[in-house]
Design an enzyme around this catalytic site. Structure first.
Site, PDB file in Angstrom:
ATOM      1  N   TYR A 113       4.829  -6.450  17.043  1.00 54.99           N
ATOM      2  CA  TYR A 113       3.781  -5.438  17.211  1.00 54.99           C
ATOM      3  C   TYR A 113       2.519  -5.924  17.931  1.00 54.99           C
ATOM      4  O   TYR A 113       1.653  -5.139  18.245  1.00 54.99           O
ATOM      5  CB  TYR A 113       3.400  -4.807  15.858  1.00 54.99           C
ATOM      6  CG  TYR A 113       3.079  -5.812  14.743  1.00 54.99           C
ATOM      7  CD1 TYR A 113       1.858  -6.471  14.693  1.00 54.99           C
ATOM      8  CD2 TYR A 113       4.010  -6.063  13.731  1.00 54.99           C
ATOM      9  CE1 TYR A 113       1.567  -7.365  13.667  1.00 54.99           C
ATOM     10  CE2 TYR A 113       3.732  -6.960  12.705  1.00 54.99           C
ATOM     11  CZ  TYR A 113       2.513  -7.608  12.680  1.00 54.99           C
ATOM     12  OH  TYR A 113       2.226  -8.481  11.670  1.00 54.99           O
ATOM     13  N   ARG A 147      -6.031 -13.303  11.867  1.00 56.64           N
ATOM     14  CA  ARG A 147      -4.827 -13.655  11.102  1.00 56.64           C
ATOM     15  C   ARG A 147      -3.807 -14.247  12.070  1.00 56.64           C
ATOM     16  O   ARG A 147      -3.152 -13.525  12.821  1.00 56.64           O
ATOM     17  CB  ARG A 147      -4.254 -12.397  10.436  1.00 56.64           C
ATOM     18  CG  ARG A 147      -3.236 -12.678   9.329  1.00 56.64           C
ATOM     19  CD  ARG A 147      -2.494 -11.409   8.939  1.00 56.64           C
ATOM     20  NE  ARG A 147      -1.482 -11.072   9.928  1.00 56.64           N
ATOM     21  CZ  ARG A 147      -1.014  -9.840  10.159  1.00 56.64           C
ATOM     22  NH1 ARG A 147      -1.477  -8.813   9.471  1.00 56.64           N
ATOM     23  NH2 ARG A 147      -0.087  -9.621  11.081  1.00 56.64           N
ATOM     24  N   HIS A 164       1.585 -10.908   8.427  1.00 52.89           N
ATOM     25  CA  HIS A 164       0.950 -10.486   7.186  1.00 52.89           C
ATOM     26  C   HIS A 164       1.543 -11.278   6.012  1.00 52.89           C
ATOM     27  O   HIS A 164       0.821 -11.785   5.165  1.00 52.89           O
ATOM     28  CB  HIS A 164       1.186  -8.985   6.997  1.00 52.89           C
ATOM     29  CG  HIS A 164       0.873  -8.457   5.643  1.00 52.89           C
ATOM     30  ND1 HIS A 164      -0.423  -8.342   5.185  1.00 52.89           N
ATOM     31  CD2 HIS A 164       1.673  -8.004   4.641  1.00 52.89           C
ATOM     32  CE1 HIS A 164      -0.392  -7.842   3.948  1.00 52.89           C
ATOM     33  NE2 HIS A 164       0.862  -7.642   3.606  1.00 52.89           N
TER      34      HIS A 164
END
Lengths: 349, 432
Positions: free
Chosen positions: B331, B318, B322
């Site tokens: 993160y 990815r 998100h």
């Protein structure tokens, strides 16, 4: 089942217990509509732990009546997918106590599918499940979780109190294009229960609700039934508690009006309102735990709509806010003593 | 009987337990090195017969089906031998998804809608699958398979209308942006709840099989949501009834901020989840459009011949957050997307077409301009129907439509209450 089946009272009506009536409802609808499938744990060859689906697999084949893995989430999720394909599934959850693993599929999926897809997809499921106590089922075979489902938008909740009602309501539920939770009061599968657990059990052979047409008929969802007309107080009940209320009324001679709700959502508010305005008193009786139970909703509706007709506070008679106990089942159950005391109080107030 | 004190003494000699809490290899600021990601050579994995019993090829759950090699050649037994025309259409569809994502992401940042989710770096997963399936096969997607709609020809304007919740949104503004429902394109209503679509796909597939239909179902979830109970329920149902369904696990390494280790990736692969169920399990290079196509076509053939379900793990990455609601630099290391060893799926398919002599950089550039223009045109068209927040795009009372087929009294009462409130408010969009 141990019920005695009497001769038909006329050409088309047979004595049935509630299991037989439920079985007949599925049989009649399956014969009419090939899209209807019945699925659940042990429902196929064996015919269900309560025998509600007995004979259906033999008659309609294994692709329409089949056993499932033991996953309630899977049963309802698969039923939603089948509904999207165009089938009309009638899944059985073996006990209402086991329905919780299926909550996400019921609450987030089935109940909202029509809304979230702009009507492209619907979930025309009827989830049958035995509920309620009084059979020494302990805390995992006795619960009444109807209040969880009445709180969910997009799902209907139906609870019959007689074999006649069970068949007519179940056929209507199966034909309904929205998801329906159909809770079957298992304590009265074999006969009406008056709340006196220490007296001999009755069967449906002498009860008017045990006379059931063999063929097709429906009882519309959302219509209550006034099972006893009266002037002194309105008793709102459903399922097993309808019969317990009737016995208390017979024993005490109170001229109560007993309203069997039959469908909790959508609720027959007109019948409730008319009755409470007439009697001026309202008692709500359910077996489920008290706090945030469906009785709370009924009490709120009654005071909103009938406040100036009320001559006494609305009273709830319910199970206690504890898990359903095994050995102390009859201390938990809202039986004739609890109802009788509440009746005395509401008439005195 | 030992004395109680003896038992306590014995216990005291045991080593204390310790709890393992997974930790990703790289956090913000860390240098990234993906050298330990095992990437088998393209063409090195065998292709079993589609009718073979699942237990005969469990090794395929631990390796990686790859077709495109480093030189842009399609090699090995999984090469689907697609026509140049098909390859170009797949390339264009992937480019279209990327352009669409870019534009809609920006529209969210401009305040034109509340939410968006890109699929940057994962475009091959949905596009190649859509090309390998029949258009009539039913898809039960998660939220990052917009490529299915684009490959199946859903008008971009319709997708944008949904994203804007505007007057052209046939979902009447009732769903979060990108939670499409497109029955006409075999695309089930997307839920925000994770993996609920898995058992639903199985149910659809079972219904299709029980009716003697020829259509199959396919469903997608992320690696993170394989942890949901629905995943287990679905795989159990699917193996029991040999349902004609394809399970896709899009392993893009990240579930919002939780790396794949929180779904069990430290211990095994996601394809290996299939083995315990006796389901065919394939692990493919998700950035290799030909590998995704080949695996999907293999699984579809298996399903269509009543040989049962397949689980395909698409190993991908990815490349962005998100959704529009998270910042991945908080993160994970910013170096991850560029260091990802499997590359960019669009570049890899482009290189393949060029290696075949069927494409060139000029045509690529022209195509990129063309898809960008198409997206821009669609956006202008969609914005004529309004954008989120600019007024009321649906009649007020649609709020109550579709809860039930027929509206019960309590909803009619609440609808009247809402109309009364809006009338009393005097707001310009009050219903007259």
């Amino acid at each position: 089942m141990t019920d005695t089946i009497e001769q038909p009272v006329d050409d088309t009506t047979t004595r049935m217990n509630m299991i037989q009536a439920i079985n007949s409802a599925m049989d009649v609808t399956m014969a009419r509509d090939p899209a209807i499938v019945v699925m659940g744990e042990d429902v196929g060859y064996f015919g269900g732990v309560f025998r509600a689906t007995a004979g259906l697999q033999k008659k309609y084949g294994k692709t329409r009546v089949f056993d499932t893995p033991i996953t309630e989430c899977g049963i309802i999720g698969v039923a939603v997918g089948m509904g999207a394909y165009g089938l009309r599934p009638v899944p059985e959850i073996q006990f209402a106590d086991y329905i919780y693993p299926a909550l996400d599929q019921l609450v987030s999926e089935a109940a909202r599918l029509r809304y979230r897809s702009g009507g492209e997809f619907t979930a025309p499921l009827t989830v049958r499940s035995p509920f309620g106590g009084g059979i020494f089922g302990g805390q995992t075979h006795s619960q009444s979780p109807e209040g969880i489902f009445t709180h969910v938008s997009g799902v209907k909740t139906v609870i019959p109190s007689t074999p006649y009602d069970a068949k007519g309501l179940l056929i209507a539920a199966i034909e309904d294009n929205d998801p329906v939770i159909f809770f079957e009061p298992k304590r009265i599968y074999n006969g009406p229960f008056n709340g006196h657990w220490d007296r001999p059990a009755e069967n449906w052979s002498k009860h008017p609700g045990g006379a059931v047409p063999e063929g097709y008929y429906t009882i519309p969802l959302g219509k209550a039934n006034v099972v006893r007309a009266g002037e002194a107080v309105t008793m709102l009940a459903y399922g097993t508690m309808v019969h317990v209320c009737a016995q208390v009324v017979a024993d005490t001679g109170v001229d109560a009006e007993i309203v069997d709700l039959r469908t909790l959502v959508p609720l027959d508010i007109e019948t409730i309102e008319a009755s409470v305005k007439k009697t001026g008193r309202c008692m709500i009786v359910h077996e489920a735990t008290r706090t945030s139970g469906f009785g709370a909703e009924l009490a709120a509706l009654v005071q909103e709509r009938c406040f100036y007709h009320l001559e006494a506070p609305v009273v709830r008679v319910t199970g206690f806010d504890t898990p359903y106990p095994h050995s102390l089942e009859w201390a938990y159950f809202p039986g004739p003593v609890r109802i009788g005391q509440a009746l005395k109080k509401i008439l005195k107030d | 009987m030992p004395e109680e004190s003896d038992v306590v003494d014995a216990l005291s000699n045991l080593k204390p337990l310790s709890l393992h809490v997974p930790e990703p290899k790289f956090r913000p600021g860390d240098a990234v090195d993906f050298a330990d990601v095992e990437v088998p050579a393209a063409g090195s994995v065998r292709r079993p017969d589609t009718l073979a019993p699942a237990q005969d090829f469990t090794d395929l759950a631990y390796t990686m089906v790859r077709v495109l090699d480093e030189d842009g050649q399609a090699v090995g037994p999984w090469n689907p031998q697609l026509s140049p025309d098909r390859l170009r259409r797949m390339l264009r569809d992937m480019a279209m998804v990327r352009a669409f994502d870019e534009r809609m992401f920006r529209a969210q940042r401009q305040g034109k809608t509340s939410f968006y989710m890109k699929s940057l770096g994962e475009e091959a997963v949905a596009i190649a699958a859509a090309h390998a399936l029949d258009d009539e096969d039913m898809c039960f997607p998660s939220y990052r398979q917009q490529g299915l709609l684009i490959a199946r020809g859903c008008p971009l304007v319709d997708m944008m209308n949904q994203i804007y919740s505007n007057t052209g949104d046939k979902l009447q503004g009732k769903q979060l942006p990108i939670m499409y429902s497109e029955k006409r394109f075999g695309f089930f209503s997307i839920s925000g709840n994770l993996t609920t679509q898995y058992p639903q796909a199985v149910g659809w597939a079972m219904a299709s099989a029980s009716k003697g239909d020829t259509r199959i179902a396919a469903t997608w979830c992320g690696e993170g949501s394989t942890a949901e109970g629905d995943f287990h329920s679905a795989l159990t149902f699917a193996t029991v009834y040999r349902a004609p369904v394809i399970f896709n696990v899009v392993n893009n390494q990240w579930a919002i901020s939780s790396f794949s280790g929180f779904a069990g990736a430290e211990a095994t692969t996601f394809a290996a989840r299939a083995i315990g169920y006796g389901i065919a399990g394939l692990r493919v290079d998700g950035n290799d459009a030909l590998a995704v196509y080949a695996a999907t076509a293999w699984a579809a053939e298996r399903a269509r011949t009543n040989a049962g379900p397949t689980l395909i793990e698409h190993f991908t990455y990815r490349a962005e957050g998100h959704s529009t609601s998270d910042d991945p630099t908080q993160y994970r290391s910013a170096g991850e997307p560029t260091a990802w060893p499997l590359g960019d799926p669009i570049r890899r398919l482009k290189d393949h077409l060029i290696a075949l002599g069927e494409w060139d950089e000029d045509r690529q550039a022209a195509m990129d301009r063309e898809v960008a223009e198409a997206v821009k045109t669609a956006q202008k068209e969609a914005e004529k129907n309004g954008i989120l927040g600019h007024g009321l795009h649906q009649p007020l009372d649609t709020l109550f439509d579709g809860v039930f087929e027929e509206m019960p009294w309590h909803l009619r009462e609440q609808r009247q209450q809402m109309i009364d409130e809006e009338t009393a408010s005097g707001r310009p969009w009050a219903r007259k």
